[in-house]
Design a protein around this motif. Structure first.
Motif, short mmCIF file in Angstrom:
data_model
loop_
_atom_site.label_atom_id
_atom_site.label_comp_id
_atom_site.label_asym_id
_atom_site.label_seq_id
_atom_site.Cartn_x
_atom_site.Cartn_y
_atom_site.Cartn_z
N PRO A 33 31.02 -11.39 60.74
CA PRO A 33 31.85 -11.34 59.53
C PRO A 33 31.19 -10.51 58.42
O PRO A 33 30.00 -10.68 58.14
N GLY A 34 31.96 -9.62 57.84
CA GLY A 34 31.47 -8.81 56.72
C GLY A 34 30.61 -7.63 57.10
O GLY A 34 30.22 -6.84 56.24
N PHE A 35 30.29 -7.46 58.38
CA PHE A 35 29.43 -6.37 58.84
C PHE A 35 30.16 -5.04 58.74
O PHE A 35 31.32 -4.93 59.10
N LYS A 36 29.46 -4.01 58.23
CA LYS A 36 30.01 -2.65 58.16
C LYS A 36 29.27 -1.70 59.09
O LYS A 36 29.88 -0.97 59.83
N TRP A 37 27.93 -1.67 59.02
CA TRP A 37 27.13 -0.82 59.90
C TRP A 37 25.68 -1.25 59.90
O TRP A 37 25.25 -2.04 59.07
N LYS A 38 24.94 -0.71 60.89
CA LYS A 38 23.50 -0.97 60.99
C LYS A 38 22.80 0.31 61.42
O LYS A 38 23.29 1.02 62.30
N ILE A 39 21.65 0.58 60.83
CA ILE A 39 20.74 1.62 61.28
C ILE A 39 19.55 0.89 61.89
O ILE A 39 18.90 0.08 61.21
N TRP A 40 19.29 1.13 63.17
CA TRP A 40 18.19 0.47 63.88
C TRP A 40 16.89 1.20 63.55
O TRP A 40 16.85 2.44 63.54
N THR A 41 15.83 0.46 63.27
CA THR A 41 14.53 1.05 62.95
C THR A 41 13.48 0.59 63.94
O THR A 41 13.56 -0.53 64.47
N GLU A 42 12.52 1.46 64.21
CA GLU A 42 11.41 1.11 65.10
C GLU A 42 10.19 1.94 64.76
O GLU A 42 10.31 3.09 64.33
N ASN A 43 9.03 1.34 64.92
CA ASN A 43 7.75 2.01 64.71
C ASN A 43 6.82 1.51 65.81
O ASN A 43 6.09 0.52 65.62
N PRO A 44 6.85 2.16 66.98
CA PRO A 44 6.04 1.69 68.10
C PRO A 44 4.54 1.63 67.79
O PRO A 44 3.85 0.72 68.24
N GLU A 45 4.05 2.59 66.99
CA GLU A 45 2.63 2.61 66.67
C GLU A 45 2.20 1.36 65.90
O GLU A 45 1.10 0.86 66.08
N ALA A 46 3.06 0.87 65.04
CA ALA A 46 2.76 -0.32 64.24
C ALA A 46 3.27 -1.60 64.91
O ALA A 46 3.00 -2.70 64.42
N GLY A 47 4.03 -1.46 66.01
CA GLY A 47 4.60 -2.63 66.66
C GLY A 47 5.63 -3.33 65.79
O GLY A 47 5.65 -4.55 65.69
N GLU A 48 6.51 -2.54 65.15
CA GLU A 48 7.52 -3.10 64.26
C GLU A 48 8.91 -2.59 64.66
O GLU A 48 9.06 -1.47 65.16
N ALA A 49 9.89 -3.43 64.40
CA ALA A 49 11.28 -3.06 64.61
C ALA A 49 12.11 -3.75 63.54
O ALA A 49 11.62 -4.62 62.83
N GLY A 50 13.37 -3.37 63.46
CA GLY A 50 14.26 -4.00 62.50
C GLY A 50 15.49 -3.16 62.27
O GLY A 50 15.96 -2.48 63.18
N GLY A 51 16.00 -3.22 61.05
CA GLY A 51 17.18 -2.45 60.75
C GLY A 51 17.58 -2.53 59.30
O GLY A 51 17.10 -3.37 58.54
N ILE A 52 18.49 -1.63 58.95
CA ILE A 52 19.11 -1.61 57.64
C ILE A 52 20.60 -1.82 57.90
O ILE A 52 21.21 -1.08 58.67
N TYR A 53 21.16 -2.84 57.30
CA TYR A 53 22.55 -3.23 57.53
C TYR A 53 23.34 -3.07 56.24
O TYR A 53 22.80 -3.25 55.15
#
Length: 109
Positions: A34-54
């Motif tokens: 509900p309420g979702f418009k879009w997401k940009i998936w983020t990743e940084n393998p060198e730092a072992g991080e992932a996530g996103g901007i929604y």
């Protein structure tokens, strides 16, 4: 007014094409929130991080999503999730060509 949700967390992988294949079903399910418009998936393998901007239609829909998402990530063994919700300044975002379809006439909160 639309709201951005910024999420990041530690993750050992997969990244890149392997991540795209592994999380394709999850990505599809996110589009139904509900309420979702879009997401940009983020990743940084060198730092072992992932996530996103929604982008969500309301602050409440972003809050509801992060509560659910943090529980889901906990099921994957990810117990620390960093999340921040931001209001968007539509006038400045329009000038800098941000990918947000909002008229500049929406007042800044």
């Amino acid at each position: 007014m639309a709201y951005l949700l910024q999420v990041d967390f530690q993750m050992d992988g997969p990244f890149g094409e392997e991540m795209a294949e592994a999380f394709a079903e999850l990505a599809t399910s996110i589009t139904e929130e509900p309420g979702f418009k879009w997401k940009i998936w983020t990743e940084n393998p060198e730092a072992g991080e992932a996530g996103g901007i929604y982008l969500f239609e309301t602050k409440e829909s972003a809050e509801t999503y992060i509560d659910m998402h943090a529980k889901r990530l906990g099921g994957f063994g990810i117990n620390t999730v960093n999340a921040k919700i931001f209001a968007i300044n539509p006038a400045l975002t329009d000038i800098t060509k941000g990918p947000v379809s909002l008229p500049a006439s929406i007042p800044y909160m």
